[in-house]
Design a protein around this motif. Structure first.
Motif, PDB file in Angstrom:
ATOM      1  N   ASP A  55       0.841  -1.192   0.000  1.00  0.00           N
ATOM      2  CA  ASP A  55       0.000   0.000   0.000  1.00  0.00           C
ATOM      3  C   ASP A  55       0.877   1.244   0.000  1.00  0.00           C
ATOM      4  OD1 ASP A  55       0.979  -0.229   2.532  1.00  0.00           O
ATOM      5  OD2 ASP A  55      -0.940  -0.063   3.557  1.00  0.00           O
ATOM      6  N   PHE A  56       0.229   2.404   0.027  1.00  0.00           N
ATOM      7  CA  PHE A  56       0.946   3.672  -0.065  1.00  0.00           C
ATOM      8  C   PHE A  56       1.845   3.900   1.149  1.00  0.00           C
ATOM      9  CE2 PHE A  56       1.192   8.315   0.461  1.00  0.00           C
ATOM     10  CZ  PHE A  56       1.800   8.633  -0.742  1.00  0.00           C
ATOM     11  N   CYS A 115       8.500   5.464  -8.007  1.00  0.00           N
ATOM     12  CA  CYS A 115       7.619   6.535  -8.482  1.00  0.00           C
ATOM     13  C   CYS A 115       6.735   6.028  -9.625  1.00  0.00           C
ATOM     14  CB  CYS A 115       8.463   7.724  -8.935  1.00  0.00           C
ATOM     15  SG  CYS A 115       7.499   9.175  -9.348  1.00  0.00           S
ATOM     16  N   ARG A 118       4.026   3.865  -8.145  1.00  0.00           N
ATOM     17  CA  ARG A 118       2.966   4.669  -7.531  1.00  0.00           C
ATOM     18  C   ARG A 118       1.995   5.165  -8.597  1.00  0.00           C
ATOM     19  NH1 ARG A 118       1.469   9.603  -7.459  1.00  0.00           N
ATOM     20  NH2 ARG A 118       3.305  10.326  -8.561  1.00  0.00           N
ATOM     21  N   ARG A 119       2.523   5.632  -9.725  1.00  0.00           N
ATOM     22  CA  ARG A 119       1.642   6.111 -10.794  1.00  0.00           C
ATOM     23  C   ARG A 119       0.845   4.969 -11.419  1.00  0.00           C
ATOM     24  NH1 ARG A 119       5.941   8.758 -13.895  1.00  0.00           N
ATOM     25  NH2 ARG A 119       6.830  10.121 -12.348  1.00  0.00           N
ATOM     26  N   ARG A 122      -2.005   4.070  -9.286  1.00  0.00           N
ATOM     27  CA  ARG A 122      -2.875   5.237  -9.067  1.00  0.00           C
ATOM     28  C   ARG A 122      -3.034   5.571  -7.590  1.00  0.00           C
ATOM     29  NH1 ARG A 122      -6.206   6.369 -13.903  1.00  0.00           N
ATOM     30  NH2 ARG A 122      -5.459   4.927 -15.459  1.00  0.00           N
ATOM     31  N   TRP A 123      -1.912   5.531  -6.877  1.00  0.00           N
ATOM     32  CA  TRP A 123      -1.917   5.964  -5.487  1.00  0.00           C
ATOM     33  C   TRP A 123      -1.824   7.475  -5.450  1.00  0.00           C
ATOM     34  CZ3 TRP A 123       2.150   1.803  -3.882  1.00  0.00           C
ATOM     35  CH2 TRP A 123       1.489   0.597  -3.608  1.00  0.00           C
ATOM     36  N   GLN A 124      -2.108   8.035  -4.291  1.00  0.00           N
ATOM     37  CA  GLN A 124      -2.126   9.484  -4.134  1.00  0.00           C
ATOM     38  C   GLN A 124      -0.753  10.083  -4.402  1.00  0.00           C
ATOM     39  OE1 GLN A 124      -3.462   9.586  -0.157  1.00  0.00           O
ATOM     40  NE2 GLN A 124      -1.460   9.294   0.734  1.00  0.00           N
ATOM     41  N   PRO A 125      -0.698  11.337  -4.786  1.00  0.00           N
ATOM     42  CA  PRO A 125       0.600  11.988  -5.020  1.00  0.00           C
ATOM     43  C   PRO A 125       1.374  12.110  -3.702  1.00  0.00           C
ATOM     44  CG  PRO A 125      -1.199  13.391  -5.754  1.00  0.00           C
ATOM     45  CD  PRO A 125      -1.808  12.196  -5.145  1.00  0.00           C
ATOM     46  N   ILE A 126       2.667  12.197  -3.819  1.00  0.00           N
ATOM     47  CA  ILE A 126       3.514  12.327  -2.636  1.00  0.00           C
ATOM     48  C   ILE A 126       3.574  13.796  -2.256  1.00  0.00           C
ATOM     49  CG2 ILE A 126       5.862  12.019  -1.769  1.00  0.00           C
ATOM     50  CD1 ILE A 126       6.084   9.692  -3.805  1.00  0.00           C
ATOM     51  N   ARG A 127       3.214  14.087  -1.023  1.00  0.00           N
ATOM     52  CA  ARG A 127       3.227  15.460  -0.524  1.00  0.00           C
ATOM     53  C   ARG A 127       4.248  15.540   0.598  1.00  0.00           C
ATOM     54  NH1 ARG A 127      -1.147  17.641  -2.985  1.00  0.00           N
ATOM     55  NH2 ARG A 127      -2.955  16.326  -3.238  1.00  0.00           N
TER      56      ARG A 127
END
Length: 129
Positions: A55-56, A115, A118-119, A122-127
Motif C-alpha cells: 500500500d501507499f 515513483c 505509484r503512478r 494510481r496511489w495518491q501523489p507524494i506530498r
C-alpha cells in the motif's frame, strides 16, 4: 616411418558412461546481474518483484528509508562500507529478501522505479510537509 603415440585420449563410445566421481561437474554460468558470485544479489528489479509495497504507507516507508539511509517500517537498511571508488554500499532488507545497493545510481534507479509503481497503481501523489 614409426607410428607416433596419440596426442589425446580416444573419444568415448556412446555405450560407456563417464564416471561422475572423477570429473568435476561444470559450474553454471553466472547470471547477467550477478556481480559477486556467492554473495548478496545486486538485482534491484528482481528484489522489487519479491518485496513490492502493498500500500501507499509501505511505499513511503521504503522511500524514506532509501532517502535517509535509516530503517523505516518493514524495510531495514544496513550500511556496508565503501566500494573501491569510494561510494557508500548499503544492504536493503525487505519482508522476503535482501539486496546490496552498490551506488547512488542504483539507489536513485530504485526510487524512480517506485515513483513509476505509484503512478501505475494510481496511489495518491507524494506530498512533503
Amino acid at each position: 616411418m614409426a607410428e607416433a603415440p596419440p596426442l589425446w585420449e580416444p573419444e568415448p563410445t556412446l555405450n560407456s558412461s563417464p564416471s561422475s566421481s572423477t570429473e568435476p561437474s561444470p559450474r553454471p554460468k553466472p547470471r547477467y546481474r550477478d556481480r559477486f558470485q556467492n554473495g548478496m544479489p545486486t538485482d534491484v528489479l528482481e528484489w522489487l518483484k519479491q518485496n513490492k509495497p502493498a500500500d501507499f504507507a509501505e511505499l513511503m516507508d521504503l522511500r524514506k528509508s532509501l532517502y535517509t539511509r535509516h530503517t523505516k517500517g518493514k524495510y531495514r537498511i544496513r550500511l556496508a562500507g565503501l566500494t573501491s571508488i569510494g561510494e557508500q554500499k548499503m544492504l536493503l532488507t525487505g519482508p522476503t529478501s535482501a539486496v546490496l545497493i552498490l551506488s547512488d545510481k542504483a539507489r536513485h534507479f530504485l526510487l524512480r522505479t517506485l515513483c513509476r509503481l505509484r503512478r501505475a497503481r494510481r496511489w495518491q501523489p507524494i506530498r512533503y510537509r
